[in-house]
Every structure is written in C-alpha cells, then in structure tokens.
Design a protein around this motif. Structure first.
Motif, PDB file in Angstrom:
ATOM      1  N   PHE A   6       0.839  -1.183   0.000  1.00 52.36           N
ATOM      2  CA  PHE A   6       0.000   0.000   0.000  1.00 52.36           C
ATOM      3  C   PHE A   6       0.883   1.245   0.000  1.00 52.36           C
ATOM      4  N   ALA A  61      -8.284   4.312  -2.350  1.00 57.20           N
ATOM      5  CA  ALA A  61      -9.036   3.566  -1.338  1.00 57.20           C
ATOM      6  C   ALA A  61     -10.497   3.995  -1.249  1.00 57.20           C
ATOM      7  N   GLU A  96      -4.239   2.848  -2.730  1.00 53.12           N
ATOM      8  CA  GLU A  96      -4.052   1.447  -2.358  1.00 53.12           C
ATOM      9  C   GLU A  96      -2.876   0.846  -3.110  1.00 53.12           C
TER      10      GLU A  96
END
Length: 201
Positions: A6, A61, A96
């Motif tokens: 991430f 995200a 992400e």
C-alpha cells in the motif's frame, strides 16, 4: 509475482511512503489491469498506448477518478500519473496501489541516434509496483510527451540504461513534485494547459 504494498502517508514533495493501510494484508491490494481498449489518460485525455513511453495506474481507497471506476490511468508519468497523484494526495486521497510500466519486462528498441523512443505496452503483466522499481530521470529517452521517466524492476538494467542514454537512477522516494516540474520545464516544444506539452514531442 510482484510484491504488493500500500501507499500511505503524505509528504510535502514526495508521492508517498510504503506500508500497509489499516492493517490490511497484501492480498487486499488490487492487481494492475490492462490499459488497452481505447482508454484515455485521466490527466490529459490522450489515448493510452498510442504515444510511447511508460504508462501508469493508481487505485485509490475511498475515491475514484471522474467517469469510471478505479484505477485512474495514464499514458505518461511526467505529465500524467505523478501530477495527478500529487494533486489527489493534497486533496486527502489515499492510494491502495500505484503501478507503472516495467521496462525490465519489455523489449526496448535499439536506437542509432541516441534518442530512443520508448514503447508503451498496455498488458497487465507489463506493470510493476511503482514503489519497488528504479527510475531513470533526465535521460535522452523520450515518450509521447517528450521527457520520459522509465522504470525498471531490475536496478542493474536501470543503471545500464542510464549509462547508455544518460540521466541518473532514482528510487520512488526520489520522485518529488520539484523533480516532476523540472522534467516538464525541460520538455521540447513548450507546454500548454495543465503542464501538458501541446506539441506532443
């Protein structure tokens, strides 16, 4: 299989730092997708794959690009992915995964004039984790918009590329807004709106 991490946190000039978000495991990180099929750059609107140079994609995200689901996709790193991503980080978006073309997995054409034009592959398996590749900045290599920032998963190949075509190797943490602005200023033919090189040089 590329290791997936991430992107978390913000810095004033850097894209971000690596690490897990919210305790999620690497299995939760989305894989790169193919950018073929008439996809258009989310930063400048140009067709992906037609202009040469590294492509990129970013999964966010809690947000998504305008007009389609994640990822946001780009036909250039210097004029597309990194300016867009810096702006989204400033808005509080959280990534992400960030993927870029991996030239360690692509056959590069030979060049007799010392100014190689990089291919722009769009297949999913030609992308690598942007935080784990080595980039070559300020080389003679060009993409569809002029200056390229070719990434390599094999550091030795990035060093060989820089030795052959000039420039210097840097890691993901070395890609700052200052560097991107310098590369854009050095683009041939000048720049138009939003820093885009309108000559497509």
């Amino acid at each position: 299989m590329y290791r997936r991490r991430f992107i978390a946190g913000l810095a004033v000039t850097a894209v971000g730092s690596t690490g897990c978000l919210g305790g999620n495991s690497s299995e939760d990180v989305p894989d790169p997708i193919a950018l073929s099929g008439e996809k258009f750059d989310d930063q400048g609107g140009m067709a992906i794959g037609d202009h040469g140079g590294p492509n990129g994609q970013v999964f966010y995200a809690e947000n998504s690009p305008e007009g389609h689901e994640n990822p946001a996709w780009f036909h250039t790193l210097v004029f597309g992915l990194f300016p867009y991503h810096f702006d989204r980080l400033d808005r509080g978006w959280e990534a992400e995964a960030v993927y870029v073309t991996d030239y360690s997995k692509v056959d590069l054409p030979s060049s007799s004039d010392g100014n190689p034009r990089l291919p722009a592959p769009t297949a999913a398996d030609t992308f690598a984790d942007a935080t784990e590749v080595t980039y070559v900045a300020e080389s003679e290599a060009v993409g569809g918009m002029g200056p390229a920032l070719p990434p390599f998963s094999e550091e030795s190949e990035a060093e060989d590329f820089a030795e052959r075509y000039g420039g210097r190797t840097i890691g993901f943490e070395g890609i700052t807004s200052t560097l991107i602005e310098e590369l854009k200023r050095n683009a041939p033919g000048g720049m138009g709106m939003n820093g885009m090189n309108m000559s497509d040089g």
